[in-house]
Design a protein around this motif. Structure first.
Motif, short mmCIF file in Angstrom:
data_model
loop_
_atom_site.label_atom_id
_atom_site.label_comp_id
_atom_site.label_asym_id
_atom_site.label_seq_id
_atom_site.Cartn_x
_atom_site.Cartn_y
_atom_site.Cartn_z
N ALA A 63 0.83 -1.21 0.00
CA ALA A 63 0.00 0.00 0.00
C ALA A 63 0.87 1.26 0.00
CB ALA A 63 -0.93 -0.01 1.21
N ALA A 89 -4.19 1.48 -3.00
CA ALA A 89 -3.59 1.64 -1.67
C ALA A 89 -4.68 1.71 -0.61
CB ALA A 89 -2.72 2.90 -1.63
N HIS A 93 -5.07 -0.64 2.68
CA HIS A 93 -5.06 -0.08 4.03
C HIS A 93 -6.33 -0.46 4.79
CE1 HIS A 93 -1.72 2.90 2.98
NE2 HIS A 93 -1.29 2.16 3.97
N ASP A 105 -4.70 8.01 2.16
CA ASP A 105 -5.17 7.66 0.81
C ASP A 105 -6.40 8.49 0.43
OD1 ASP A 105 -3.19 5.67 0.61
OD2 ASP A 105 -4.51 4.16 1.50
#
Length: 194
Positions: A63, A89, A93, A105
């Motif tokens: 990530a 990502a 996460h 993100d």
């Protein structure tokens, strides 16, 4: 000391047998290249680090490298592609339960959607990032997200909402000594008053 960092990590490439250390070294090399504005070299390193993370099932690292790739691609002006990296990502996460990573993100997605002209969508992502920053007690990102939210409301001509977000961001930035956000807020407020 990014030049020194690149020199030292370049010497290590191909000489590290431990997969985790090899991944960290090439990723750090990418970060140094990124900081020096050498985006193509940074992208190559982050892609190598991503491959190593995927190969050894290091989901959290995967990530991180996707987020770094998104940042590089965004700096090249390829916002749709950057969104793809940040969405990947975000998915990881969330999968691994990293709320701070999720918040980062979402903030990155907010910026990319703003750059793509999708301001309403940008605001929605920014509000999600802000909620998580508050939840985990990340005051720095809370201030940053509030500043971004002020910018987006200003983009839409919502002066009262923008000013409220800027004032909240400024109070937090001053409280924690986050001078960069203080400066960004003053720029945003200046544009708003102008």
């Amino acid at each position: 000391h990014y030049r020194l960092m690149t020199d030292l990590h370049e010497r290590l490439q191909g000489k590290i047998s431990d997969p985790g250390l090899a991944e960290a070294s090439v990723g750090n090399l990418g970060s140094a290249y990124y900081r020096m504005g050498q985006l193509q070299r940074a992208i190559g390193c982050f892609e190598q680090a991503l491959h190593l993370a995927q190969e050894h099932n290091h989901r959290w690292n995967e990530a991180s490298w996707l987020g770094n790739l998104g940042a590089c691609i965004a700096d090249l002006g390829q916002h749709a592609r950057a969104i793809e990296y940040h969405e990947q990502a975000l998915e990881i996460h969330r999968e691994v339960g990293d709320r701070r990573g999720e918040s980062a993100d979402l903030a990155n997605l907010s910026i990319q959607y703003a750059q793509s002209g999708e301001v309403a969508r940008s605001i929605a992502y920014c509000q999600q990032a802000l909620a998580i920053a508050r939840e985990v007690g990340d005051r720095g990102n809370e201030a940053n997200d509030l500043c971004e939210l002020g910018d987006r409301h200003a983009d839409l001509g919502h002066s009262a909402e923008a000013l409220s977000s800027y004032k909240d961001a400024l109070a937090i930035a001053r409280d924690i000594g986050y001078r960069l956000i203080e400066a960004n807020v003053h720029v945003g407020m200046g544009h708003l008053y102008l």
